[in-house]
Design an enzyme around this catalytic site. Structure first.
Site, PDB file in Angstrom:
ATOM      1  CB  SER A 130      -7.147   9.135   8.145  1.00 40.29           C
ATOM      2  OG  SER A 130      -8.407   8.965   7.520  1.00 40.29           O
ATOM      3  CE1 TYR A 156      -7.537   4.433   9.817  1.00 42.40           C
ATOM      4  CE2 TYR A 156      -9.209   5.809   8.782  1.00 42.40           C
ATOM      5  CZ  TYR A 156      -7.916   5.316   8.817  1.00 42.40           C
ATOM      6  OH  TYR A 156      -7.011   5.705   7.853  1.00 42.40           O
ATOM      7  N   GLY A 164       0.799  -1.222   0.000  1.00 41.57           N
ATOM      8  CA  GLY A 164       0.000   0.000   0.000  1.00 41.57           C
ATOM      9  C   GLY A 164       0.837   1.280   0.000  1.00 41.57           C
ATOM     10  CB  ILE A 165       0.097   4.560   1.551  1.00 40.76           C
ATOM     11  CG1 ILE A 165      -1.239   4.717   0.814  1.00 40.76           C
ATOM     12  CG2 ILE A 165       0.771   5.911   1.736  1.00 40.76           C
ATOM     13  CD1 ILE A 165      -2.354   5.376   1.637  1.00 40.76           C
ATOM     14  N   GLY A 166       2.565   2.600   2.384  1.00 40.78           N
ATOM     15  CA  GLY A 166       3.862   2.458   3.048  1.00 40.78           C
ATOM     16  C   GLY A 166       4.946   1.990   2.100  1.00 40.78           C
TER      17      GLY A 166
HETATM   18  N1  LIG Z   1      -5.824   3.864   1.872  1.00 37.97           N
HETATM   19  C1  LIG Z   1      -6.452   4.993   2.164  1.00 37.97           C
HETATM   20  O1  LIG Z   1      -7.410   5.403   1.454  1.00 37.97           O
HETATM   21  C2  LIG Z   1      -6.022   5.819   3.349  1.00 37.97           C
HETATM   22  C3  LIG Z   1      -6.673   7.052   3.572  1.00 37.97           C
HETATM   23  C4  LIG Z   1      -6.265   7.819   4.661  1.00 37.97           C
HETATM   24  C5  LIG Z   1      -5.252   7.383   5.480  1.00 37.97           C
HETATM   25  N2  LIG Z   1      -4.652   6.168   5.245  1.00 37.97           N
HETATM   26  C6  LIG Z   1      -3.575   5.750   6.163  1.00 37.97           C
HETATM   27  O2  LIG Z   1      -2.415   5.468   5.388  1.00 37.97           O
HETATM   28  C7  LIG Z   1      -1.633   4.446   6.037  1.00 37.97           C
HETATM   29  C8  LIG Z   1      -1.374   3.303   5.063  1.00 37.97           C
HETATM   30  O3  LIG Z   1      -2.634   2.823   4.645  1.00 37.97           O
HETATM   31  P1  LIG Z   1      -2.797   1.716   3.507  1.00 37.97           P
HETATM   32  O4  LIG Z   1      -4.130   1.941   2.923  1.00 37.97           O
HETATM   33  O5  LIG Z   1      -1.582   1.666   2.652  1.00 37.97           O
HETATM   34  O6  LIG Z   1      -2.875   0.410   4.428  1.00 37.97           O
HETATM   35  P2  LIG Z   1      -2.682  -1.143   4.024  1.00 37.97           P
HETATM   36  O7  LIG Z   1      -2.920  -1.335   2.585  1.00 37.97           O
HETATM   37  O8  LIG Z   1      -3.517  -1.936   4.973  1.00 37.97           O
HETATM   38  O9  LIG Z   1      -1.152  -1.355   4.361  1.00 37.97           O
HETATM   39  C9  LIG Z   1      -0.577  -2.580   4.132  1.00 37.97           C
HETATM   40  C10 LIG Z   1       0.686  -2.646   4.937  1.00 37.97           C
HETATM   41  O10 LIG Z   1       0.357  -2.600   6.343  1.00 37.97           O
HETATM   42  C11 LIG Z   1       1.041  -3.660   7.001  1.00 37.97           C
HETATM   43  N3  LIG Z   1       0.355  -3.956   8.255  1.00 37.97           N
HETATM   44  C12 LIG Z   1      -0.969  -4.015   8.467  1.00 37.97           C
HETATM   45  N4  LIG Z   1      -1.213  -4.296   9.772  1.00 37.97           N
HETATM   46  C13 LIG Z   1      -0.009  -4.416  10.380  1.00 37.97           C
HETATM   47  C14 LIG Z   1       0.407  -4.712  11.696  1.00 37.97           C
HETATM   48  N5  LIG Z   1      -0.474  -4.973  12.671  1.00 37.97           N
HETATM   49  N6  LIG Z   1       1.729  -4.746  11.977  1.00 37.97           N
HETATM   50  C15 LIG Z   1       2.642  -4.514  10.995  1.00 37.97           C
HETATM   51  N7  LIG Z   1       2.302  -4.234   9.727  1.00 37.97           N
HETATM   52  C16 LIG Z   1       0.994  -4.189   9.414  1.00 37.97           C
HETATM   53  C17 LIG Z   1       1.025  -4.742   5.972  1.00 37.97           C
HETATM   54  O11 LIG Z   1       1.943  -5.746   6.283  1.00 37.97           O
HETATM   55  P3  LIG Z   1       1.489  -7.325   6.260  1.00 37.97           P
HETATM   56  O12 LIG Z   1       1.120  -7.610   4.858  1.00 37.97           O
HETATM   57  O13 LIG Z   1       2.682  -8.058   6.711  1.00 37.97           O
HETATM   58  O14 LIG Z   1       0.325  -7.425   7.176  1.00 37.97           O
HETATM   59  C18 LIG Z   1       1.432  -3.946   4.747  1.00 37.97           C
HETATM   60  O15 LIG Z   1       2.809  -3.638   4.777  1.00 37.97           O
HETATM   61  C19 LIG Z   1      -2.443   4.032   7.276  1.00 37.97           C
HETATM   62  O16 LIG Z   1      -1.984   4.736   8.385  1.00 37.97           O
HETATM   63  C20 LIG Z   1      -3.859   4.462   6.927  1.00 37.97           C
HETATM   64  O17 LIG Z   1      -4.630   4.690   8.071  1.00 37.97           O
HETATM   65  C21 LIG Z   1      -5.014   5.389   4.207  1.00 37.97           C
END
Ligand SMILES: NC(=O)c1ccc[n+]([C@@H]2O[C@H](COP(=O)([O-])OP(=O)(O)OC[C@H]3O[C@@H](n4cnc5c(N)ncnc54)[C@H](OP(=O)(O)O)[C@@H]3O)[C@@H](O)[C@H]2O)c1
Length: 298
Positions: free
Chosen positions: A137, A162, A13-15
Site C-alpha cells: 500500500s 497500517y 474487494g480486490i482479492g
Molecule cells: N482498498 C484500497 O484502497 C487499498 C489500497 C491499498 C492497498 N490495499 C490492500 O489491498 C488488499 C485488499 O484490500 P481490500 O480493500 O480489497 O480489502 P477488503 O475489502 O477489506 O477485503 C475483503 C476481503 O478480506 C477478507 N478478510 C478480511 N479480514 C480477514 C481475515 N482476518 N481473515 C480472512 N479474510 C479476511 C474478507 O473476507 P470475510 O468477508 O470473510 O471477512 C474479504 O474476502 C489489502 O491487503 C489492502 O491492505 C487496499
C-alpha cells in the site's frame, strides 16, 4: 496437472477480482476468507469466468496465527502450489489486539502473510516456477520506520500503523526475493493504488486515523483519501494479476508492481538493513512456524 493458486481475503474487494483474474487465466483458485456465505457467492462469480478447474473456498480467520498454521497445513497436504497471493490486509480505526495478543495491524498485514508464506515454501518449490505476490500500500509513505518493538512509539493512528505494517511486509518481500533467488520461486509486491472496498468504505472519514500533524490538513487529506479510493476493485487488482501471471515477469524477482501495473521503485526504507533485521526478528519471535503464539519481544 492443475496449476494451483491461493488468494487470501479472496472473497471480496480486490482479492475477489484478483481471484477472478487468475481463474480466467486457467489457474485452479482457492480463495480464503472468514465468512462461508460470502465465500459461496465469491465462488459463483469466480466460476463464471474460470477457464480451468473449478475454484473453491476455504475458511480461515487470518488474524489468528493458529488458523494461519492450520490453513497452511491443509494447503500443504494438497501438493504443489504455483501462485500464492497474500492479499489479506486491514486498517483498524481503533487499536485492537488479535487472539494472540498482538497489535492487529501488524498481525494481519504482516505476520499472517509472513507465516503463511514460510509454511508453504516447500509446496511453492515443488510447483515451480512459482510466484509469491504480497499486496502492499502507498500508506507506507507515512509510516514510522522503527521496528525495535511490535508497536511504534507514540499514539495510535490507524492509517500510519497500517502503513508501518505494510512497510514491514514489503521489506520482508524484497528480502525473501533475494533469499529465494535461483530456487524457482519468484517474489513480487503489488500496490493496488486504491479502490472502493469494505476496507475503505467509511474507514477513511475520521481524522482520528491520522497523526495530529495531518489532522491540521484534514480537509485536504480527506479529499485525497476520497479521490484515491474511488475506483473499482477490478482495476486495483491488475497489479496483483500481472505479478502473479504475466510472462513479461518470467525470470524476474523482487519487483514492486505499481498501481499502473508496471514495475516502480520501492521505498528506500524497505531495503534498510536495520529495518529488515528488526522485521525478521519480530516475525520469528511473534509468529514461530510451529506451535502457539510467540513471545512478545522486549
Ligand atoms: N482498498 C484500497 O484502497 C487499498 C489500497 C491499498 C492497498 N490495499 C490492500 O489491498 C488488499 C485488499 O484490500 P481490500 O480493500 O480489497 O480489502 P477488503 O475489502 O477489506 O477485503 C475483503 C476481503 O478480506 C477478507 N478478510 C478480511 N479480514 C480477514 C481475515 N482476518 N481473515 C480472512 N479474510 C479476511 C474478507 O473476507 P470475510 O468477508 O470473510 O471477512 C474479504 O474476502 C489489502 O491487503 C489492502 O491492505 C487496499
Amino acid at each position: 496437472m492443475d496449476q494451483r493458486a491461493v488468494v487470501t481475503a479472496g472473497t471480496g474487494g480486490i482479492g475477489l477480482e484478483t481471484a477472478m483474474g487468475l481463474a480466467a487465466r486457467g489457474l485452479a483458485v482457492t480463495v480464503v476468507g472468514r465468512d462461508a456465505e460470502r465465500g459461496a457467492s465469491a465462488i459463483e462469480r469466480i466460476t463464471a469466468v474460470a477457464t480451468g478447474t473449478a475454484p473453491r473456498f476455504v475458511a480461515a480467520d487470518l488474524a489468528s496465527l493458529d488458523q494461519v498454521r492450520a490453513l497452511a497445513a491443509q494447503l500443504a497436504d494438497e501438493g504443489p502450489l504455483t501462485v500464492l497471493v497474500n492479499n489479506v490486509g486491514a486498517m483498524f480505526a481503533q487499536r485492537q489486539q488479535t487472539v494472540d495478543g498482538i497489535e492487529a495491524s501488524f498481525a494481519v498485514n504482516h505476520l499472517s502473510p509472513y507465516l503463511l508464506t514460510e509454511l508453504l515454501l516447500d509446496q511453492l518449490r515443488a510447483g515451480g516456477p512459482s510466484r509469491i505476490v504480497n499486496v502492499t500500500s502507498g500508506a507506507i509513505k507515512v509510516a514510522k520506520r522503527t521496528f525495535d518493538a511490535v508497536e511504534p512509539p507514540g499514539g495510535y493512528y490507524g492509517f500510519h500503523w497500517y502503513g508501518r505494517a505494510k512497510l514491514a511486509n514489503l521489506a520482508y518481500t524484497l528480502y525473501l526475493a533475494e533469499r529465494l533467488r535461483g530456487t524457482g520461486i519468484t517474489v513480487f509486491a503489488a500496490d493496488p493504488g486504491g479502490a472502493a472496498t469494505d476496507m475503505t468504505d467509511g474507514t477513511m472519514t475520521s481524522p482520528e486515523i491520522v497523526s495530529p500533524g495531518l489532522r491540521l490538513l484534514w480537509p485536504l487529506v480527506r479529499r485525497t483519501f476520497e479521490r484515491s479510493t474511488a475506483g473499482p476493485a477490478s482495476v486495483a487488482a491488475r497489479p496483483s494479476v500481472l505479478a502473479a501471471t504475466d510472462a513479461s515477469l518470467d525470470g524476474k524477482t523482487g519487483l514492486l508492481i505499481g498501481p499502473q501495473a508496471h514495475p516502480v521503485p520501492a521505498f528506500r526504507a524497505t531495503t534498510d538493513p536495520k529495518v529488515i533485521d528488526n522485521v525478521l526478528r519480530l516475525s520469528r519471535q511473534l509468529a514461530p512456524l510451529h506451535g502457539g503464539p510467540g513471545v512478545q519481544p522486549t
